[in-house]
Write a protein that holds these residues in place. Structure first.
Motif, PDB file in Angstrom:
ATOM      1  N   ARG A  97       0.833  -1.209   0.000  1.00 43.42           N
ATOM      2  CA  ARG A  97       0.000   0.000   0.000  1.00 43.42           C
ATOM      3  C   ARG A  97       0.863   1.253   0.000  1.00 43.42           C
ATOM      4  O   ARG A  97       0.556   2.232  -0.697  1.00 43.42           O
ATOM      5  CB  ARG A  97      -0.917   0.020   1.230  1.00 43.42           C
TER       6      ARG A  97
ATOM      7  N   SER B 150      -5.714  -2.024   9.859  1.00 44.01           N
ATOM      8  CA  SER B 150      -6.186  -0.661  10.120  1.00 44.01           C
ATOM      9  C   SER B 150      -5.626   0.292   9.114  1.00 44.01           C
ATOM     10  O   SER B 150      -4.679   0.057   8.444  1.00 44.01           O
ATOM     11  CB  SER B 150      -5.789  -0.227  11.527  1.00 44.01           C
TER      12      SER B 150
ATOM     13  N   ARG C 169      -9.255  -7.583   5.322  1.00 42.91           N
ATOM     14  CA  ARG C 169     -10.316  -6.573   5.376  1.00 42.91           C
ATOM     15  C   ARG C 169      -9.756  -5.337   6.047  1.00 42.91           C
ATOM     16  O   ARG C 169      -8.993  -5.440   7.002  1.00 42.91           O
ATOM     17  CB  ARG C 169     -11.503  -7.085   6.184  1.00 42.91           C
ATOM     18  N   LEU C 170     -10.156  -4.181   5.576  1.00 41.20           N
ATOM     19  CA  LEU C 170      -9.711  -2.924   6.171  1.00 41.20           C
ATOM     20  C   LEU C 170     -10.705  -2.502   7.240  1.00 41.20           C
ATOM     21  O   LEU C 170     -11.891  -2.807   7.154  1.00 41.20           O
ATOM     22  CB  LEU C 170      -9.590  -1.844   5.101  1.00 41.20           C
TER      23      LEU C 170
ATOM     24  N   GLY D  48     -13.379  -0.543   9.097  1.00 39.68           N
ATOM     25  CA  GLY D  48     -14.461   0.280   8.561  1.00 39.68           C
ATOM     26  C   GLY D  48     -15.081  -0.319   7.318  1.00 39.68           C
ATOM     27  O   GLY D  48     -16.220  -0.063   7.001  1.00 39.68           O
ATOM     28  N   GLU D  49     -14.307  -1.121   6.592  1.00 40.47           N
ATOM     29  CA  GLU D  49     -14.811  -1.749   5.377  1.00 40.47           C
ATOM     30  C   GLU D  49     -15.783  -2.869   5.721  1.00 40.47           C
ATOM     31  O   GLU D  49     -16.757  -3.089   5.030  1.00 40.47           O
ATOM     32  CB  GLU D  49     -13.628  -2.309   4.586  1.00 40.47           C
ATOM     33  N   GLY D  50     -15.537  -3.570   6.796  1.00 35.47           N
ATOM     34  CA  GLY D  50     -16.345  -4.718   7.179  1.00 35.47           C
ATOM     35  C   GLY D  50     -17.731  -4.335   7.640  1.00 35.47           C
ATOM     36  O   GLY D  50     -18.660  -5.124   7.551  1.00 35.47           O
ATOM     37  N   GLU D  51     -17.907  -3.099   8.129  1.00 38.64           N
ATOM     38  CA  GLU D  51     -19.213  -2.680   8.637  1.00 38.64           C
ATOM     39  C   GLU D  51     -20.249  -2.634   7.525  1.00 38.64           C
ATOM     40  O   GLU D  51     -21.345  -3.141   7.668  1.00 38.64           O
ATOM     41  CB  GLU D  51     -19.103  -1.311   9.301  1.00 38.64           C
ATOM     42  N   ALA D  52     -19.892  -2.046   6.395  1.00 39.34           N
ATOM     43  CA  ALA D  52     -20.836  -1.936   5.285  1.00 39.34           C
ATOM     44  C   ALA D  52     -21.079  -3.296   4.650  1.00 39.34           C
ATOM     45  O   ALA D  52     -22.199  -3.623   4.277  1.00 39.34           O
ATOM     46  CB  ALA D  52     -20.308  -0.957   4.239  1.00 39.34           C
ATOM     47  N   GLU D  53     -20.020  -4.087   4.531  1.00 38.41           N
ATOM     48  CA  GLU D  53     -20.155  -5.395   3.908  1.00 38.41           C
ATOM     49  C   GLU D  53     -20.852  -6.383   4.834  1.00 38.41           C
ATOM     50  O   GLU D  53     -21.510  -7.307   4.377  1.00 38.41           O
ATOM     51  CB  GLU D  53     -18.783  -5.936   3.505  1.00 38.41           C
TER      52      GLU D  53
ATOM     53  N   THR E 223      -5.068  -6.117  -4.773  1.00 38.40           N
ATOM     54  CA  THR E 223      -6.383  -6.755  -4.739  1.00 38.40           C
ATOM     55  C   THR E 223      -6.237  -8.273  -4.672  1.00 38.40           C
ATOM     56  O   THR E 223      -6.914  -8.933  -3.883  1.00 38.40           O
ATOM     57  CB  THR E 223      -7.199  -6.352  -5.981  1.00 38.40           C
TER      58      THR E 223
ATOM     59  N   ARG F 159      -5.068  -9.193  -1.211  1.00 39.38           N
ATOM     60  CA  ARG F 159      -6.173  -9.074  -0.251  1.00 39.38           C
ATOM     61  C   ARG F 159      -7.103 -10.275  -0.338  1.00 39.38           C
ATOM     62  O   ARG F 159      -7.545 -10.809   0.669  1.00 39.38           O
ATOM     63  CB  ARG F 159      -6.983  -7.810  -0.510  1.00 39.38           C
TER      64      ARG F 159
END
Length: 188
Positions: A63, A188, A154-155, A157-162, A145, A148
């Protein structure tokens, strides 16, 4: 209380080489190898895979490399804009007029007709460099990608929406008898 200690001995090969060792030493080495593999330890043999810390470190490094490329690209874009402004300004000036140009930290005196072609050439070279960096960034993005997906990263904050979208999927998967792997790395 009886405490078992796990000790692993790593065979040291003599100058004869591993295939020319005395048979008793070969038997001892093979028995220690069996005990290592049966105990589940990855020390000495082929590692079963990178640890979570290694996966995260590699992902963070990738990254950072991509961010560095993006930063360089942005810097070169600003250079192109500056070159464009100077070129536009110099086109309106008499070609025999004196102008000053900074070359390698040294201010040199030239005429507009000498400087203008050099600036246009530099602008083209910078454009090609930006295209090259952008291609490298795309390749690095695909690599990221893939990495990953391979390690289920998983990042934060990304897991909350998914999670909301996947909760319906996981319940329907469980009805069918299948379930998704929960193993992964949170970064993180």
């Amino acid at each position: 209380m009886n405490i078992k200690r796990h000790t692993t001995s790593i065979p040291i090969h003599s100058a004869r080489g591993p295939s020319q060792q005395h048979p008793s030493k070969m038997a001892a080495n093979s028995s220690s190898t069996v005990s290592k593999s049966s105990s589940g330890s990855s020390a000495g043999g082929k590692p079963s895979g990178p640890s979570a810390e290694q996966v995260v470190a590699t992902f963070q490094r990738m990254r950072q490399e991509q961010r560095s490329m993006a930063s360089k690209s942005a810097d070169f874009e600003m250079d192109i804009n500056e070159h464009g402004l100077v070129i536009e300004t110099l086109k309106e000036v008499d070609p025999s007029r004196k102008c000053f140009r900074l070359v390698g930290g040294v201010l040199v005196e030239r005429t507009v007709k000498e400087v203008l072609p050099a600036l246009e050439s530099n602008k083209e070279q910078i454009s090609k460099l930006i295209e090259s960096i952008n291609k490298q960034m795309q390749t690095k993005g695909r690599d990221l990608t893939e990495y990953r997906e391979r390690y289920n990263i998983r990042l934060v904050g990304e897991g909350e929406a998914e999670a909301q979208g996947q909760s319906a999927e996981s319940s329907s998967d469980n009805i069918d008898g299948g379930s998704k792997s929960g193993a992964g790395v949170l970064v993180s």
